[in-house]
Motif scaffolding. Structure first.
Motif, PDB file in Angstrom:
ATOM      1  N   ILE A  38       0.842  -1.198   0.000  1.00  0.00           N
ATOM      2  CA  ILE A  38       0.000   0.000   0.000  1.00  0.00           C
ATOM      3  C   ILE A  38       0.880   1.252   0.000  1.00  0.00           C
ATOM      4  N   THR A  39       1.891   1.260   0.848  1.00  0.00           N
ATOM      5  CA  THR A  39       2.784   2.411   0.951  1.00  0.00           C
ATOM      6  C   THR A  39       3.561   2.618  -0.346  1.00  0.00           C
ATOM      7  N   LEU A  40       4.047   1.539  -0.939  1.00  0.00           N
ATOM      8  CA  LEU A  40       4.784   1.643  -2.195  1.00  0.00           C
ATOM      9  C   LEU A  40       3.911   2.233  -3.302  1.00  0.00           C
ATOM     10  N   LEU A  41       2.668   1.801  -3.393  1.00  0.00           N
ATOM     11  CA  LEU A  41       1.765   2.344  -4.412  1.00  0.00           C
ATOM     12  C   LEU A  41       1.536   3.840  -4.203  1.00  0.00           C
ATOM     13  N   ILE A  42       1.391   4.259  -2.955  1.00  0.00           N
ATOM     14  CA  ILE A  42       1.197   5.681  -2.670  1.00  0.00           C
ATOM     15  C   ILE A  42       2.452   6.475  -3.013  1.00  0.00           C
ATOM     16  N   LEU A  43       3.621   5.947  -2.654  1.00  0.00           N
ATOM     17  CA  LEU A  43       4.877   6.629  -2.998  1.00  0.00           C
ATOM     18  C   LEU A  43       5.058   6.742  -4.509  1.00  0.00           C
ATOM     19  N   LEU A  44       4.757   5.684  -5.236  1.00  0.00           N
ATOM     20  CA  LEU A  44       4.864   5.729  -6.695  1.00  0.00           C
ATOM     21  C   LEU A  44       3.893   6.751  -7.289  1.00  0.00           C
ATOM     22  N   ALA A  45       2.680   6.802  -6.746  1.00  0.00           N
ATOM     23  CA  ALA A  45       1.718   7.800  -7.221  1.00  0.00           C
ATOM     24  C   ALA A  45       2.246   9.209  -6.954  1.00  0.00           C
ATOM     25  N   ALA A  46       2.797   9.443  -5.768  1.00  0.00           N
ATOM     26  CA  ALA A  46       3.342  10.764  -5.445  1.00  0.00           C
ATOM     27  C   ALA A  46       4.485  11.116  -6.386  1.00  0.00           C
ATOM     28  N   LEU A  47       5.347  10.164  -6.676  1.00  0.00           N
ATOM     29  CA  LEU A  47       6.465  10.410  -7.578  1.00  0.00           C
ATOM     30  C   LEU A  47       6.008  10.644  -9.016  1.00  0.00           C
ATOM     31  N   SER A  48       4.829  10.160  -9.365  1.00  0.00           N
ATOM     32  CA  SER A  48       4.309  10.410 -10.713  1.00  0.00           C
ATOM     33  C   SER A  48       4.049  11.896 -10.941  1.00  0.00           C
ATOM     34  N   ARG A  49       3.988  12.675  -9.864  1.00  0.00           N
ATOM     35  CA  ARG A  49       3.835  14.125 -10.000  1.00  0.00           C
ATOM     36  C   ARG A  49       5.056  14.745 -10.672  1.00  0.00           C
ATOM     37  N   LEU A  50       6.188  14.029 -10.682  1.00  0.00           N
ATOM     38  CA  LEU A  50       7.414  14.538 -11.280  1.00  0.00           C
ATOM     39  C   LEU A  50       7.448  14.330 -12.794  1.00  0.00           C
ATOM     40  N   ILE A  51       6.554  13.500 -13.300  1.00  0.00           N
ATOM     41  CA  ILE A  51       6.452  13.250 -14.732  1.00  0.00           C
ATOM     42  C   ILE A  51       5.613  14.380 -15.341  1.00  0.00           C
ATOM     43  N   PRO A  52       6.027  14.919 -16.483  1.00  0.00           N
ATOM     44  CA  PRO A  52       5.207  15.969 -17.104  1.00  0.00           C
ATOM     45  C   PRO A  52       3.755  15.521 -17.285  1.00  0.00           C
ATOM     46  N   HIS A  53       2.838  16.404 -16.938  1.00  0.00           N
ATOM     47  CA  HIS A  53       1.410  16.102 -17.011  1.00  0.00           C
ATOM     48  C   HIS A  53       0.623  17.403 -17.160  1.00  0.00           C
ATOM     49  N   PRO A  54      -0.616  17.313 -17.617  1.00  0.00           N
ATOM     50  CA  PRO A  54      -1.437  18.524 -17.702  1.00  0.00           C
ATOM     51  C   PRO A  54      -1.653  19.122 -16.307  1.00  0.00           C
ATOM     52  N   ALA A  55      -1.824  20.419 -16.266  1.00  0.00           N
ATOM     53  CA  ALA A  55      -2.060  21.108 -14.993  1.00  0.00           C
ATOM     54  C   ALA A  55      -3.230  20.460 -14.253  1.00  0.00           C
ATOM     55  N   ASN A  56      -3.033  20.215 -12.979  1.00  0.00           N
ATOM     56  CA  ASN A  56      -4.039  19.655 -12.064  1.00  0.00           C
ATOM     57  C   ASN A  56      -4.401  18.194 -12.332  1.00  0.00           C
ATOM     58  N   PHE A  57      -3.765  17.536 -13.270  1.00  0.00           N
ATOM     59  CA  PHE A  57      -3.979  16.105 -13.471  1.00  0.00           C
ATOM     60  C   PHE A  57      -2.981  15.413 -12.549  1.00  0.00           C
ATOM     61  N   ALA A  58      -3.421  15.182 -11.325  1.00  0.00           N
ATOM     62  CA  ALA A  58      -2.496  14.746 -10.276  1.00  0.00           C
ATOM     63  C   ALA A  58      -3.084  13.601  -9.457  1.00  0.00           C
ATOM     64  N   PRO A  59      -2.216  12.894  -8.714  1.00  0.00           N
ATOM     65  CA  PRO A  59      -2.664  11.733  -7.934  1.00  0.00           C
ATOM     66  C   PRO A  59      -3.207  12.076  -6.541  1.00  0.00           C
TER      67      PRO A  59
END
Length: 189
Positions: free
Chosen positions: A13-34
Motif C-alpha cells: 500500500i505504501t509503495l503504491l502511494i509513494l509511486l503515485a506521489a512520484l508520478s507528480r514529477l512526470i510531465p502532465h497537464p495542470a491539475n492532473f495529479a494523484p
C-alpha cells in the motif's frame, strides 16, 4: 505468519502511494495529479487510520520538495520547505482522507466514483480558497473570491480526470494484486 502478512500488505500500500506521489514529477497537464487518489487509497486500505493521513501526506510533501526545489527551483529564492498556500492543499488532502474513511468502508465502483468526484470538489473549493486567501492576485472581498473560483474552473476538468484516473489505477492495481497474491487481503489484527 499474520504479522508478516500485515507488514507485506502495509508495504505494498505504501509503495503504491509513494509511486503515485512520484508520478507528480512526470510531465502532465495542470491539475492532473494523484492527490485525490492517494488520499482515498490510503483511507480505504490502511488498517490504522493514522497511517491513512501520515503516509500520503508525507509522500506528497516529499514530491513537493523535489518539485519546488529541483523542477521549479528557479522560481524560488532558496530552499522551499512549504510553498505559499501549501497549508490549504494539505488541508484539502486531509479532508479527502476523511471523506474516504466514511465513503469507502465498502470498496465498490459507485463508492469510488462518488469519492473521487467528492475529492475533486473538496480540492477545488479548498485550494482555490487558499489562492484567494493567501495570495495577492484577487481582492480580499466576496467579488475577489468569486473571481478566484471562476478562474479555477478551467482546471477543474483535469482535477476530476486525475482523481478518477489515479483512483482507478491505485484501487485497480491493488485489487488485481490481491487476487493474484491472496496474502495481500486484509488481515484482522
Amino acid at each position: 505468519m499474520a504479522k508478516n502478512k500485515i507488514i507485506l500488505r502495509f508495504s505494498v500500500i505504501t509503495l503504491l502511494i509513494l509511486l503515485a506521489a512520484l508520478s507528480r514529477l512526470i510531465p502532465h497537464p495542470a491539475n492532473f495529479a494523484p492527490i485525490g487518489g492517494m488520499a482515498l487509497f490510503g483511507a480505504a486500505y490502511y488498517s490504522r487510520r493514522a497511517w491513512a493521513f501520515v503516509i500520503p501526506v508525507i509522500s506528497m510533501w516529499i514530491s513537493d520538495l523535489v518539485l519546488n526545489n529541483v523542477v521549479y527551483g528557479a522560481y524560488f529564492d532558496g530552499f522551499v520547505w512549504f510553498y505559499r498556500g501549501a497549508w490549504f492543499t494539505y488541508g484539502a488532502f486531509i479532508l479527502i482522507v476523511l471523506l474516504g474513511i466514511f465513503t469507502l468502508r465498502k470498496i465498490k465502483v459507485p463508492n469510488l466514483l462518488f469519492s473521487a468526484l467528492g475529492a475533486s470538489v473538496i480540492f477545488f473549493l479548498v485550494s482555490n480558497f487558499g489562492v484567494w486567501f493567501s495570495g495577492t492576485m484577487y481582492p480580499k472581498d466576496f467579488g475577489g473570491l468569486i473571481a478566484c473560483y471562476t478562474a479555477g474552473i478551467p482546471f477543474f476538468k483535469n482535477t476530476v480526470m486525475g482523481d478518477l484516473f489515479y483512483t482507478a489505477l491505485l484501487f485497480g492495481a491493488f485489487e488485481l494484486s490481491a487476487r493474484r497474491f491472496p496474502v495481500l487481503k486484509k488481515v484482522n489484527a
